[in-house]
Write a protein that holds these residues in place. Sequence first.
Motif, PDB file in Angstrom:
ATOM      1  N   VAL A  41     -77.334  94.986 -38.622  1.00 22.71           N
ATOM      2  CA  VAL A  41     -76.760  96.254 -38.132  1.00 22.71           C
ATOM      3  C   VAL A  41     -75.469  96.201 -37.177  1.00 22.71           C
ATOM      4  O   VAL A  41     -75.909  95.519 -36.305  1.00 22.71           O
ATOM      5  CB  VAL A  41     -77.470  96.514 -37.810  1.00 22.71           C
ATOM      6  CG1 VAL A  41     -77.378  98.571 -37.912  1.00 22.71           C
ATOM      7  CG2 VAL A  41     -78.467  96.635 -39.810  1.00 22.71           C
ATOM      8  N   SER A  42     -74.565  97.250 -36.953  1.00 25.09           N
ATOM      9  CA  SER A  42     -74.082  96.911 -35.661  1.00 25.09           C
ATOM     10  C   SER A  42     -74.362  99.291 -35.432  1.00 25.09           C
ATOM     11  O   SER A  42     -74.120  99.783 -35.917  1.00 25.09           O
ATOM     12  CB  SER A  42     -72.618  97.560 -35.772  1.00 25.09           C
ATOM     13  OG  SER A  42     -72.174  95.857 -36.611  1.00 25.09           O
ATOM     14  N   VAL A  43     -75.241  98.535 -34.320  1.00 24.12           N
ATOM     15  CA  VAL A  43     -75.342 100.343 -33.603  1.00 24.12           C
ATOM     16  C   VAL A  43     -74.122 100.344 -32.592  1.00 24.12           C
ATOM     17  O   VAL A  43     -73.866  99.458 -32.557  1.00 24.12           O
ATOM     18  CB  VAL A  43     -76.458  99.974 -32.398  1.00 24.12           C
ATOM     19  CG1 VAL A  43     -77.066 101.597 -32.121  1.00 24.12           C
ATOM     20  CG2 VAL A  43     -78.249  99.354 -33.245  1.00 24.12           C
ATOM     21  N   ILE A  44     -73.562 101.538 -32.835  1.00 29.23           N
ATOM     22  CA  ILE A  44     -72.699 102.289 -32.600  1.00 29.23           C
ATOM     23  C   ILE A  44     -72.864 103.578 -31.783  1.00 29.23           C
ATOM     24  O   ILE A  44     -73.300 104.505 -32.153  1.00 29.23           O
ATOM     25  CB  ILE A  44     -71.729 102.919 -33.233  1.00 29.23           C
ATOM     26  CG1 ILE A  44     -71.287 101.450 -34.551  1.00 29.23           C
ATOM     27  CG2 ILE A  44     -70.505 103.453 -32.897  1.00 29.23           C
ATOM     28  CD1 ILE A  44     -69.878 101.739 -35.550  1.00 29.23           C
ATOM     29  N   ILE A  45     -72.625 102.858 -30.649  1.00 30.79           N
ATOM     30  CA  ILE A  45     -73.157 104.856 -29.307  1.00 30.79           C
ATOM     31  C   ILE A  45     -71.712 104.921 -28.637  1.00 30.79           C
ATOM     32  O   ILE A  45     -71.144 103.921 -28.340  1.00 30.79           O
ATOM     33  CB  ILE A  45     -73.729 103.949 -28.555  1.00 30.79           C
ATOM     34  CG1 ILE A  45     -75.021 103.682 -29.053  1.00 30.79           C
ATOM     35  CG2 ILE A  45     -74.160 105.203 -27.473  1.00 30.79           C
ATOM     36  CD1 ILE A  45     -76.145 102.974 -27.515  1.00 30.79           C
ATOM     37  N   HIS A 126     -73.087  97.235 -42.249  1.00 32.88           N
ATOM     38  CA  HIS A 126     -73.893  98.826 -42.147  1.00 32.88           C
ATOM     39  C   HIS A 126     -74.685  98.857 -40.627  1.00 32.88           C
ATOM     40  O   HIS A 126     -74.558  98.735 -39.744  1.00 32.88           O
ATOM     41  CB  HIS A 126     -75.140  97.579 -42.542  1.00 32.88           C
ATOM     42  CG  HIS A 126     -75.064  97.781 -43.888  1.00 32.88           C
ATOM     43  ND1 HIS A 126     -74.812  96.161 -44.048  1.00 32.88           N
ATOM     44  CD2 HIS A 126     -74.978  98.037 -44.831  1.00 32.88           C
ATOM     45  CE1 HIS A 126     -74.907  95.992 -45.647  1.00 32.88           C
ATOM     46  NE2 HIS A 126     -74.743  97.270 -46.024  1.00 32.88           N
ATOM     47  N   LEU A 127     -73.288 100.030 -40.380  1.00 32.58           N
ATOM     48  CA  LEU A 127     -73.646 101.119 -38.978  1.00 32.58           C
ATOM     49  C   LEU A 127     -74.186 102.217 -38.921  1.00 32.58           C
ATOM     50  O   LEU A 127     -74.529 102.438 -39.926  1.00 32.58           O
ATOM     51  CB  LEU A 127     -72.233 101.633 -38.749  1.00 32.58           C
ATOM     52  CG  LEU A 127     -70.912 100.712 -39.425  1.00 32.58           C
ATOM     53  CD1 LEU A 127     -69.719 101.612 -39.242  1.00 32.58           C
ATOM     54  CD2 LEU A 127     -71.065  99.339 -38.860  1.00 32.58           C
ATOM     55  N   SER A 144     -86.195 100.824 -39.762  1.00 28.50           N
ATOM     56  CA  SER A 144     -86.470 102.160 -40.688  1.00 28.50           C
ATOM     57  C   SER A 144     -85.628 102.253 -41.412  1.00 28.50           C
ATOM     58  O   SER A 144     -85.302 102.587 -42.963  1.00 28.50           O
ATOM     59  CB  SER A 144     -87.610 103.585 -40.407  1.00 28.50           C
ATOM     60  OG  SER A 144     -88.424 102.646 -39.792  1.00 28.50           O
ATOM     61  N   MET A 145     -84.650 103.007 -40.723  1.00 26.87           N
ATOM     62  CA  MET A 145     -82.917 103.441 -41.278  1.00 26.87           C
ATOM     63  C   MET A 145     -82.643 101.968 -41.962  1.00 26.87           C
ATOM     64  O   MET A 145     -82.452 102.714 -43.234  1.00 26.87           O
ATOM     65  CB  MET A 145     -82.004 102.834 -40.360  1.00 26.87           C
ATOM     66  CG  MET A 145     -82.678 104.672 -39.324  1.00 26.87           C
ATOM     67  SD  MET A 145     -83.270 106.491 -40.298  1.00 26.87           S
ATOM     68  CE  MET A 145     -80.941 106.471 -40.010  1.00 26.87           C
ATOM     69  N   SER A 146     -82.048 100.778 -41.083  1.00 23.71           N
ATOM     70  CA  SER A 146     -81.017 100.184 -42.870  1.00 23.71           C
ATOM     71  C   SER A 146     -82.082  99.871 -43.050  1.00 23.71           C
ATOM     72  O   SER A 146     -81.584  98.988 -45.053  1.00 23.71           O
ATOM     73  CB  SER A 146     -81.416  98.508 -41.677  1.00 23.71           C
ATOM     74  OG  SER A 146     -82.408  98.039 -41.378  1.00 23.71           O
ATOM     75  N   SER A 147     -83.882 100.090 -43.459  1.00 20.63           N
ATOM     76  CA  SER A 147     -84.461  99.334 -44.680  1.00 20.63           C
ATOM     77  C   SER A 147     -84.121 100.605 -46.301  1.00 20.63           C
ATOM     78  O   SER A 147     -84.315  99.983 -47.464  1.00 20.63           O
ATOM     79  CB  SER A 147     -85.625  99.289 -44.702  1.00 20.63           C
ATOM     80  OG  SER A 147     -86.278 101.400 -44.499  1.00 20.63           O
ATOM     81  N   ASN A 148     -83.761 101.369 -45.648  1.00 22.54           N
ATOM     82  CA  ASN A 148     -83.047 102.442 -47.740  1.00 22.54           C
ATOM     83  C   ASN A 148     -81.600 102.112 -47.076  1.00 22.54           C
ATOM     84  O   ASN A 148     -80.960 102.331 -49.016  1.00 22.54           O
ATOM     85  CB  ASN A 148     -82.996 103.474 -46.505  1.00 22.54           C
ATOM     86  CG  ASN A 148     -83.998 105.087 -46.236  1.00 22.54           C
ATOM     87  OD1 ASN A 148     -84.784 105.112 -46.862  1.00 22.54           O
ATOM     88  ND2 ASN A 148     -84.367 103.760 -44.444  1.00 22.54           N
ATOM     89  N   ASN A 201     -78.187 110.334 -35.706  1.00 24.97           N
ATOM     90  CA  ASN A 201     -79.363 109.027 -36.105  1.00 24.97           C
ATOM     91  C   ASN A 201     -78.592 108.794 -37.955  1.00 24.97           C
ATOM     92  O   ASN A 201     -78.951 110.306 -38.201  1.00 24.97           O
ATOM     93  CB  ASN A 201     -80.810 109.624 -35.697  1.00 24.97           C
ATOM     94  CG  ASN A 201     -81.709 108.986 -36.403  1.00 24.97           C
ATOM     95  OD1 ASN A 201     -81.606 107.646 -37.453  1.00 24.97           O
ATOM     96  ND2 ASN A 201     -82.929 108.757 -36.122  1.00 24.97           N
ATOM     97  N   LEU A 202     -77.641 108.414 -37.962  1.00 29.08           N
ATOM     98  CA  LEU A 202     -76.944 108.322 -38.510  1.00 29.08           C
ATOM     99  C   LEU A 202     -76.555 106.791 -39.475  1.00 29.08           C
ATOM    100  O   LEU A 202     -76.360 106.112 -37.945  1.00 29.08           O
ATOM    101  CB  LEU A 202     -75.820 109.527 -39.226  1.00 29.08           C
ATOM    102  CG  LEU A 202     -74.592 108.969 -40.020  1.00 29.08           C
ATOM    103  CD1 LEU A 202     -75.635 110.248 -41.559  1.00 29.08           C
ATOM    104  CD2 LEU A 202     -73.174 110.285 -39.825  1.00 29.08           C
ATOM    105  N   ALA A 203     -76.603 106.550 -40.348  1.00 24.79           N
ATOM    106  CA  ALA A 203     -76.066 105.029 -41.079  1.00 24.79           C
ATOM    107  C   ALA A 203     -75.230 104.598 -42.111  1.00 24.79           C
ATOM    108  O   ALA A 203     -75.486 106.313 -43.218  1.00 24.79           O
ATOM    109  CB  ALA A 203     -77.023 104.264 -41.404  1.00 24.79           C
ATOM    110  N   TYR A 204     -74.039 104.844 -41.783  1.00 23.22           N
ATOM    111  CA  TYR A 204     -73.202 104.439 -43.382  1.00 23.22           C
ATOM    112  C   TYR A 204     -72.942 103.354 -43.139  1.00 23.22           C
ATOM    113  O   TYR A 204     -72.300 102.293 -42.146  1.00 23.22           O
ATOM    114  CB  TYR A 204     -72.428 105.391 -43.835  1.00 23.22           C
ATOM    115  CG  TYR A 204     -71.333 106.219 -42.688  1.00 23.22           C
ATOM    116  CD1 TYR A 204     -70.062 105.286 -41.701  1.00 23.22           C
ATOM    117  CD2 TYR A 204     -71.610 107.622 -41.768  1.00 23.22           C
ATOM    118  CE1 TYR A 204     -69.441 105.932 -40.892  1.00 23.22           C
ATOM    119  CE2 TYR A 204     -70.749 107.374 -40.137  1.00 23.22           C
ATOM    120  CZ  TYR A 204     -70.599 106.615 -40.443  1.00 23.22           C
ATOM    121  OH  TYR A 204     -69.194 107.251 -39.131  1.00 23.22           O
ATOM    122  N   THR A 205     -71.480 102.965 -44.525  1.00 18.42           N
ATOM    123  CA  THR A 205     -71.403 101.288 -44.154  1.00 18.42           C
ATOM    124  C   THR A 205     -69.670 101.550 -44.480  1.00 18.42           C
ATOM    125  O   THR A 205     -69.326 102.501 -44.085  1.00 18.42           O
ATOM    126  CB  THR A 205     -71.914 100.693 -45.725  1.00 18.42           C
ATOM    127  OG1 THR A 205     -70.643 101.698 -46.747  1.00 18.42           O
ATOM    128  CG2 THR A 205     -72.970 100.838 -46.372  1.00 18.42           C
TER     129      THR A 205
END
Length: 367
Positions: A41-45, A126-127, A144-148, A201-205
């Motif tokens: 995962v890449s966490v982007i801030i 995966h961002l 928790s987020m990336s498990s989805n 708090n949002l994730a997408y590829t």
Amino acid sequence: MATLLLGLFLFITLVNLIYFFVFFSFATAESKTKIHPEVPVSVIICAKNEAENLRNFLPSILEQDYPEFEIVVINDASTDESLDVMEEFQQIDPRIRIVNVENNEAFWANKKYALTLGIKKARFKHLLFTDADCAPQSRNWIRSMSSNFQPGIAIVLGYGGYFRHKKSLLNKLIRFETLLTAIQYFSYARLGSPYMGVGRNLAYTSTRFYELKGFASHLQIRSGDDDLFVNEAATAQNTTSCFEKDAITRSIPKATFSAWIKQKKRHVSVAKHYKPKHQFFLAIFYIFRLLFWPVFIALLLLKIYPMIVLANLALKLLVEGFVYFKAASKLDEKDVVWLFPFFDLFLIYLQLTIFISNLVSKPTHWK
């Protein structure tokens, strides 16, 4: 005339109840056990003049219990010490990667431009996005987020709440409004019509991002890097929600009413760019909430079937209270539920003034 007015009131009440019955889909939902893919995962801030917040909250990201992740921090043309703070953390931890964005005349103060550069810098597809003033409420936030990210899922909607200040009524109002917004976008997503997410708090590829050419379709709109992207990119098949308590982030709420109003004006101005079907259903929800109270008061003043009118009010409050309580229990916001009739009424007419204000003066910059 009395019968007609009562009939109108009953219809308005019914529409309000239908919406809250729809919200049961989230309020009563249970989290499902998922097989964890443990994808990198890449966490982007993205940070603009956030030196102090970076010092305070970056450690909570670095302390995440997850096998493989990086943190892409974007310095969006800051004029404070944000870049220095990023470099200090980078020296301590090589998982931090820095993107330094300088002002570009064509994209002045455009967060989407800065985010695009950050996404291009990311090593993993995966961002996971959050803000510089946000802190995960668990060391398992990334997990928790990336498990989805199960097969076929490209977008994960999370909950970005605000820190609690017990003595502040404004704080409770802000958190209640955030709760109501979450109830709506989680419910719509569960019913197969996702329409927004929050950048806290949002994730997408990155695959989905590049399929849509990033923010190209709304790059000229200053806001909307989160909700407009989700509105365009999300479908019933590729989107899911994550509302586990381990997945919650919290950020610093506005300290003054005027600062919060400025923020809400920016958010409200973006909604007119949603897909027509989402604009329609959101507008109907708002209009019928707006109509309920003047018609209710008129019926009481005219003494038209007062017992029936009061019974409808009681039913409406009972159903709404149940939804708010169940949703607030999931998202750890129960202390704001008890004031929901007053907050709800206040927000209805506050939003009306924001609509009118935005017609005169539109917000331009993200900061």
